[in-house]
Design a protein around this motif. Structure first.
Motif, PDB file in Angstrom:
ATOM      1  N   LEU A 138      20.680  -3.900 -37.931  1.00 50.52           N
ATOM      2  CA  LEU A 138      20.010  -5.184 -38.084  1.00 50.52           C
ATOM      3  C   LEU A 138      19.930  -5.607 -39.544  1.00 50.52           C
ATOM      4  CD1 LEU A 138      16.948  -4.793 -35.678  1.00 50.52           C
ATOM      5  CD2 LEU A 138      19.151  -5.865 -35.179  1.00 50.52           C
ATOM      6  N   ARG A 139      20.058  -6.901 -39.776  1.00 57.99           N
ATOM      7  CA  ARG A 139      19.830  -7.474 -41.096  1.00 57.99           C
ATOM      8  C   ARG A 139      18.706  -8.482 -40.975  1.00 57.99           C
ATOM      9  NH1 ARG A 139      21.159 -11.669 -44.643  1.00 57.99           N
ATOM     10  NH2 ARG A 139      21.559 -10.992 -46.787  1.00 57.99           N
ATOM     11  N   ILE A 140      17.647  -8.296 -41.776  1.00 58.85           N
ATOM     12  CA  ILE A 140      16.487  -9.175 -41.738  1.00 58.85           C
ATOM     13  C   ILE A 140      16.470 -10.003 -43.017  1.00 58.85           C
ATOM     14  CG2 ILE A 140      13.977  -9.300 -41.539  1.00 58.85           C
ATOM     15  CD1 ILE A 140      14.052  -6.480 -40.331  1.00 58.85           C
ATOM     16  N   ASP A 141      16.597 -11.300 -42.875  1.00 55.51           N
ATOM     17  CA  ASP A 141      16.571 -12.220 -44.010  1.00 55.51           C
ATOM     18  C   ASP A 141      15.203 -12.896 -44.020  1.00 55.51           C
ATOM     19  OD1 ASP A 141      16.804 -14.349 -45.789  1.00 55.51           O
ATOM     20  OD2 ASP A 141      18.932 -14.620 -45.366  1.00 55.51           O
ATOM     21  N   HIS A 142      14.319 -12.442 -44.930  1.00 56.01           N
ATOM     22  CA  HIS A 142      12.955 -12.966 -44.959  1.00 56.01           C
ATOM     23  C   HIS A 142      12.903 -14.423 -45.394  1.00 56.01           C
ATOM     24  CE1 HIS A 142      12.189  -8.586 -45.066  1.00 56.01           C
ATOM     25  NE2 HIS A 142      11.113  -8.903 -44.398  1.00 56.01           N
ATOM     26  N   ASP A 143      13.740 -14.806 -46.341  1.00 54.32           N
ATOM     27  CA  ASP A 143      13.710 -16.182 -46.814  1.00 54.32           C
ATOM     28  C   ASP A 143      14.141 -17.158 -45.729  1.00 54.32           C
ATOM     29  OD1 ASP A 143      12.783 -15.450 -49.278  1.00 54.32           O
ATOM     30  OD2 ASP A 143      14.746 -15.490 -50.257  1.00 54.32           O
ATOM     31  N   ALA A 144      15.230 -16.836 -45.049  1.00 53.83           N
ATOM     32  CA  ALA A 144      15.744 -17.719 -43.996  1.00 53.83           C
ATOM     33  C   ALA A 144      15.061 -17.487 -42.660  1.00 53.83           C
ATOM     34  CB  ALA A 144      17.257 -17.513 -43.836  1.00 53.83           C
ATOM     35  N   ARG A 145      14.249 -16.405 -42.566  1.00 49.76           N
ATOM     36  CA  ARG A 145      13.571 -16.040 -41.329  1.00 49.76           C
ATOM     37  C   ARG A 145      14.578 -15.881 -40.188  1.00 49.76           C
ATOM     38  NH1 ARG A 145       8.161 -16.299 -41.286  1.00 49.76           N
ATOM     39  NH2 ARG A 145       8.084 -16.702 -39.042  1.00 49.76           N
ATOM     40  N   ARG A 146      15.606 -15.075 -40.477  1.00 46.28           N
ATOM     41  CA  ARG A 146      16.649 -14.829 -39.485  1.00 46.28           C
ATOM     42  C   ARG A 146      16.908 -13.342 -39.358  1.00 46.28           C
ATOM     43  NH1 ARG A 146      21.355 -19.432 -40.603  1.00 46.28           N
ATOM     44  NH2 ARG A 146      20.171 -21.205 -39.785  1.00 46.28           N
ATOM     45  N   VAL A 147      17.257 -12.936 -38.150  1.00 45.10           N
ATOM     46  CA  VAL A 147      17.629 -11.551 -37.884  1.00 45.10           C
ATOM     47  C   VAL A 147      18.993 -11.562 -37.217  1.00 45.10           C
ATOM     48  CG1 VAL A 147      17.042  -9.431 -36.651  1.00 45.10           C
ATOM     49  CG2 VAL A 147      15.225 -10.846 -37.608  1.00 45.10           C
ATOM     50  N   SER A 148      19.889 -10.731 -37.701  1.00 43.31           N
ATOM     51  CA  SER A 148      21.223 -10.656 -37.108  1.00 43.31           C
ATOM     52  C   SER A 148      21.569  -9.214 -36.785  1.00 43.31           C
ATOM     53  CB  SER A 148      22.276 -11.267 -38.042  1.00 43.31           C
ATOM     54  OG  SER A 148      22.250 -10.630 -39.315  1.00 43.31           O
ATOM     55  N   GLY A 149      22.404  -9.045 -35.767  1.00 41.94           N
ATOM     56  CA  GLY A 149      22.866  -7.733 -35.341  1.00 41.94           C
ATOM     57  C   GLY A 149      24.371  -7.722 -35.220  1.00 41.94           C
ATOM     58  N   PRO A 150      24.921  -6.695 -34.598  1.00 45.35           N
ATOM     59  CA  PRO A 150      26.385  -6.580 -34.478  1.00 45.35           C
ATOM     60  C   PRO A 150      27.022  -7.770 -33.753  1.00 45.35           C
ATOM     61  CG  PRO A 150      25.316  -4.510 -33.907  1.00 45.35           C
ATOM     62  CD  PRO A 150      24.233  -5.523 -34.035  1.00 45.35           C
ATOM     63  N   ASP A 151      26.264  -8.389 -32.841  1.00 44.91           N
ATOM     64  CA  ASP A 151      26.816  -9.495 -32.066  1.00 44.91           C
ATOM     65  C   ASP A 151      26.382 -10.859 -32.567  1.00 44.91           C
ATOM     66  OD1 ASP A 151      28.084  -7.683 -30.286  1.00 44.91           O
ATOM     67  OD2 ASP A 151      26.200  -7.427 -29.197  1.00 44.91           O
ATOM     68  N   GLY A 152      25.824 -10.899 -33.764  1.00 40.95           N
ATOM     69  CA  GLY A 152      25.425 -12.179 -34.328  1.00 40.95           C
ATOM     70  C   GLY A 152      23.923 -12.331 -34.433  1.00 40.95           C
ATOM     71  N   GLU A 153      23.476 -13.568 -34.603  1.00 43.86           N
ATOM     72  CA  GLU A 153      22.059 -13.828 -34.809  1.00 43.86           C
ATOM     73  C   GLU A 153      21.253 -13.529 -33.550  1.00 43.86           C
ATOM     74  OE1 GLU A 153      19.025 -17.398 -36.312  1.00 43.86           O
ATOM     75  OE2 GLU A 153      21.200 -17.616 -36.525  1.00 43.86           O
ATOM     76  N   ILE A 154      20.071 -12.950 -33.750  1.00 42.92           N
ATOM     77  CA  ILE A 154      19.144 -12.661 -32.660  1.00 42.92           C
ATOM     78  C   ILE A 154      17.992 -13.645 -32.782  1.00 42.92           C
ATOM     79  CG2 ILE A 154      17.624 -10.933 -31.619  1.00 42.92           C
ATOM     80  CD1 ILE A 154      19.396  -8.803 -33.015  1.00 42.92           C
ATOM     81  N   HIS A 155      17.805 -14.456 -31.759  1.00 40.82           N
ATOM     82  CA  HIS A 155      16.753 -15.469 -31.832  1.00 40.82           C
ATOM     83  C   HIS A 155      15.393 -14.830 -31.614  1.00 40.82           C
ATOM     84  CE1 HIS A 155      14.550 -19.200 -31.452  1.00 40.82           C
ATOM     85  NE2 HIS A 155      14.050 -18.761 -30.301  1.00 40.82           N
ATOM     86  N   LEU A 156      14.517 -14.978 -32.603  1.00 41.23           N
ATOM     87  CA  LEU A 156      13.140 -14.520 -32.491  1.00 41.23           C
ATOM     88  C   LEU A 156      12.204 -15.713 -32.602  1.00 41.23           C
ATOM     89  CD1 LEU A 156      13.046 -11.336 -34.790  1.00 41.23           C
ATOM     90  CD2 LEU A 156      13.596 -11.462 -32.360  1.00 41.23           C
ATOM     91  N   THR A 157      11.104 -15.664 -31.870  1.00 43.46           N
ATOM     92  CA  THR A 157      10.079 -16.684 -32.069  1.00 43.46           C
ATOM     93  C   THR A 157       9.410 -16.452 -33.414  1.00 43.46           C
ATOM     94  OG1 THR A 157       8.279 -15.397 -31.081  1.00 43.46           O
ATOM     95  CG2 THR A 157       9.657 -16.704 -29.579  1.00 43.46           C
TER      96      THR A 157
END
Length: 226
Positions: A138-157
């Motif tokens: 997982l990659r957590i981008d705090h500034d953009a508030r995005r999380v991505s995994g091997p298959d792309g972005e993971i939508h979180l509320t």
């Protein structure tokens, strides 16, 4: 500054009572009584928080929440007559921040609305000097508030991301439910710890069951993959 609450309930007795109590607390209040009008009023009035019943004519509160969150992030307190945890998880999964089961006290609704507004006004407690971090796949981008995994972005509320960000700032450390409630919701007691548990269950479904570990009798800890 006078804050506006949108109250959405198809039962006039409940809607009128909520509106009167919230106005008595100094809020501006607008109301809607079905799914389509709730979305329309929200887009027109731009309320600061929404108190939203699940069971509505037209389309239900889950669809209302989904549509208004797609337009802009807004705190939502869902009201439900259902006690089934699956329904609660679905509500949280479409962007609700909290829920109350009927019957509820007006005092509790007001307290939750105040807490959601305080939270919306605060910068996330999970902010760190590192704008992005990697946890296993997982990659957590705090500034953009995005999380991505091997298959792309993971939508979180919004709430799911806030919990993940808070835990990721303290990798491996046990964080009490009370701490999460106080820091992310602004609550001073543990009466609603089920809200935290439900959000964590939703996170596990999206991120995998091993990333967030339950610390029995305490709360949760973020595992650090080796």
């Amino acid at each position: 500054m006078n804050r506006t609450v949108l109250v959405v309930d198809d039962e006039p007795t409940i809607s009128d009572a909520l509106a009167a109590r919230l106005r008595g607390e100094g809020f501006g209040v607008v109301t809607a009584h079905d799914g389509p009008s709730a979305v329309e009023v929200c887009a027109r009035e731009k309320p600061d928080v929404v108190v939203l019943d699940v069971m509505l004519p037209g389309f239900d509160g889950l669809e209302v929440c989904r549509r208004i969150q797609a337009d802009r992030a807004i705190p939502v307190l869902m009201l439900t007559a259902k006690s089934d945890e699956t329904d609660m998880l679905v509500g949280l999964g479409v962007g609700a921040d909290d829920y109350l089961s009927k019957p509820f006290s007006m005092r509790e609704v007001v307290a939750r609305v105040h807490a959601l507004l305080r939270r919306a006004e605060r910068t996330t407690a999970a902010s760190t000097a590192t704008a992005a971090m990697t946890l296993g796949p997982l990659r957590i981008d705090h500034d953009a508030r995005r999380v991505s995994g091997p298959d792309g972005e993971i939508h979180l509320t919004r709430t799911e991301f806030d919990i993940l960000a808070f835990l990721s700032a303290r990798p491996g450390a046990a964080v009490a439910r009370d701490t999460l409630l106080a820091e992310l919701w602004g609550w001073e007691d543990s009466a609603s710890s089920r809200t935290v548990d439900s959000h964590v269950k939703a996170l596990r479904r999206k991120l995998g069951g091993t990333l967030i570990r339950t610390v029995h009798g305490v709360g949760y800890a973020l595992e650090t993959p080796r």
